[in-house]
Write a protein that holds these residues in place. Sequence first.
Motif, PDB file in Angstrom:
ATOM      1  N   GLU A 264      55.576  48.817  20.555  1.00 30.66           N
ATOM      2  CA  GLU A 264      54.250  49.163  20.470  1.00 30.66           C
ATOM      3  C   GLU A 264      53.687  49.356  21.828  1.00 30.66           C
ATOM      4  O   GLU A 264      52.662  50.078  22.463  1.00 30.66           O
ATOM      5  N   HIS A 265      54.141  48.474  22.849  1.00 33.42           N
ATOM      6  CA  HIS A 265      53.501  48.406  24.436  1.00 33.42           C
ATOM      7  C   HIS A 265      54.429  49.457  25.293  1.00 33.42           C
ATOM      8  O   HIS A 265      55.511  49.624  25.332  1.00 33.42           O
ATOM      9  N   ARG A 266      53.621  49.915  26.322  1.00 34.27           N
ATOM     10  CA  ARG A 266      54.138  50.980  26.913  1.00 34.27           C
ATOM     11  C   ARG A 266      55.110  50.297  28.169  1.00 34.27           C
ATOM     12  O   ARG A 266      55.824  51.032  28.683  1.00 34.27           O
ATOM     13  N   ARG A 267      54.921  49.048  28.263  1.00 32.93           N
ATOM     14  CA  ARG A 267      56.109  48.499  29.066  1.00 32.93           C
ATOM     15  C   ARG A 267      56.727  47.400  28.069  1.00 32.93           C
ATOM     16  O   ARG A 267      56.765  46.171  28.315  1.00 32.93           O
ATOM     17  N   GLY A 268      57.373  47.819  27.210  1.00 32.87           N
ATOM     18  CA  GLY A 268      58.067  47.086  26.313  1.00 32.87           C
ATOM     19  C   GLY A 268      59.239  46.193  26.594  1.00 32.87           C
ATOM     20  O   GLY A 268      59.197  45.069  26.240  1.00 32.87           O
ATOM     21  N   GLU A 269      59.751  46.602  27.576  1.00 30.10           N
ATOM     22  CA  GLU A 269      60.694  45.929  28.034  1.00 30.10           C
ATOM     23  C   GLU A 269      60.089  44.474  28.725  1.00 30.10           C
ATOM     24  O   GLU A 269      60.785  43.450  28.749  1.00 30.10           O
ATOM     25  N   ARG A 270      58.973  44.449  29.345  1.00 30.00           N
ATOM     26  CA  ARG A 270      58.417  43.650  29.802  1.00 30.00           C
ATOM     27  C   ARG A 270      57.722  42.334  28.527  1.00 30.00           C
ATOM     28  O   ARG A 270      57.779  41.171  28.994  1.00 30.00           O
ATOM     29  N   VAL A 271      57.540  42.851  27.454  1.00 28.76           N
ATOM     30  CA  VAL A 271      57.439  42.100  26.529  1.00 28.76           C
ATOM     31  C   VAL A 271      58.506  41.064  26.164  1.00 28.76           C
ATOM     32  O   VAL A 271      58.256  39.954  25.776  1.00 28.76           O
ATOM     33  N   ILE A 272      59.619  41.799  26.002  1.00 36.60           N
ATOM     34  CA  ILE A 272      60.892  41.118  26.105  1.00 36.60           C
ATOM     35  C   ILE A 272      61.089  39.950  27.285  1.00 36.60           C
ATOM     36  O   ILE A 272      61.336  38.960  26.867  1.00 36.60           O
ATOM     37  N   GLU A 273      60.948  40.346  28.496  1.00 36.12           N
ATOM     38  CA  GLU A 273      61.252  39.574  29.597  1.00 36.12           C
ATOM     39  C   GLU A 273      60.388  38.409  29.491  1.00 36.12           C
ATOM     40  O   GLU A 273      60.675  37.172  29.686  1.00 36.12           O
TER      41      GLU A 273
END
Length: 505
Positions: A264-273
């Motif tokens: 859902e987030h525009r920076r989804g990779e950073r949600v994971i990080e």
Amino acid sequence: MNDKTPVEQPAEDRGSNRSHRPSSQAFKDFITSGWEPRPDLGVTPGPAAAFTAARRERISVAFPGTRLVLPAGPLKQRSNDTDYRFRPHSAFAHLTGFGTDQEPDAVLVLHPTEEGDGDGGSNHHAVLYVRPLAPRNTEEFYADSRYGEFWVGARPTLDDVTTLTGIEARHVDELREALAKDVGADGVQVLVVAEADDAITALVEALREEAGVAQTASDESLAEAASELRLVKDDLEIDLMREAVGRTVDGFEAVVLSLPRAVEHRRGERVIETTFDAHARLEGNTVGYETIAAAGDHATTLHWITNDGVVRPGELVLVDAGVEIDELYTADVTRTLPVDGVFTDVQRRIYTAVLDAADAAFAVAVPGARFRDVHAAAMEVIAARLEEWGLLPVSAEESLSPEGQQHRRWMVHGTSHHLGLDVHDCAQARRDMYLDGVLEPGMVFTIEPGLYFKADDLAVPEEYRGIGVRIEDDVLVTADGNENLSAALPRRPEDVEAWMASLRD
């Protein structure tokens, strides 16, 4: 009109311009008085003390008559007058047992003794030179933002350090005189881990020059020996590696739970990080290296740490992450996950090839094999699969020859590296001890084959493009084979799917 004449201020003093600390004698008298006695910190001998003593004895054997200098290192500037969180140099941590953010500017020195007269019957006596807790009537107590108790908390006393580590502790102000003792053309030689602290290295070099010492050994030999000392882990280190891997496994579970939010987030990779990094900070010291959270085509960039991309259903996300525990040992694990929990047929085909390569590597990672055999076994599988898929311009056999290597287009990195206090541990070890070395029980390293098909790679079918897969586990060589320390994280595609589904239920 302001008639005050401007006072020229040296550039090096301007960093204090933001400070409004009073300088009156009344302030100094008041702030250094009226304090209760400091409580006893209750320091007890650390669990590492017996192990670090044995490690120091082993390195002592290699350098009789030589003074060995192993700095913790200084604080490192992040920007202007702020520093990065401190981490001691790994050689220092390994030989002292210090972890977390202990002890900036400390230096471990192994002073040579007559043969057998040193600690534990070794050839050296160890001394830790540290900056101890300052009395409350000193300016350091309230005014020193780098060391003062008001700023960074109470430091251990010399007695505390000795109790904790089992090493004699002395004030760092005594270091220069101690290093200079008996240094001369016919006297003691001094070796330093040069990369750890530029100031200490410069001091050692100045003392050599003053004494006219002609070195018969190089500083590199000490760094090499300290690195090779870590190739085989002792029982404490193996326990700490298990702990680091266990906490990392928990972090991957948190990552799976974060995937819907990542989509859902525009920076989804950073949600994971940030999910993993927060877990590492809460359950350990920090991450052992910058987390890779690479979705889609980003997974084909081996060290993708920008982590600013979107995470899309139907794609894969490659997560390469490890928790560094307080004792500074780190895991290094990679899982490639289907974002929506189910592999497509093409993703499964590529993933299975990588898994088979990893299994082949595990099969040869046994005592008596050479470290390079682990990589060779994985490459045989990778080359065979690429040949089956019609991607190689030559046969797998030709590609595996030294003159070929075409299969490495899609896996340019190695299959394994040693692991421990550093994510790429033992890096200064000699080639014949590392790459050409024979596997022994107690060695810990990664097995991490991969296949990376970039989105613009015209040498592969379109359906393969933009898919990157790596599977990385941490392996301990045992007396009769090996143990996958990270086996608690599913590896087979059907197990990965079931695991992800169970976490989301």
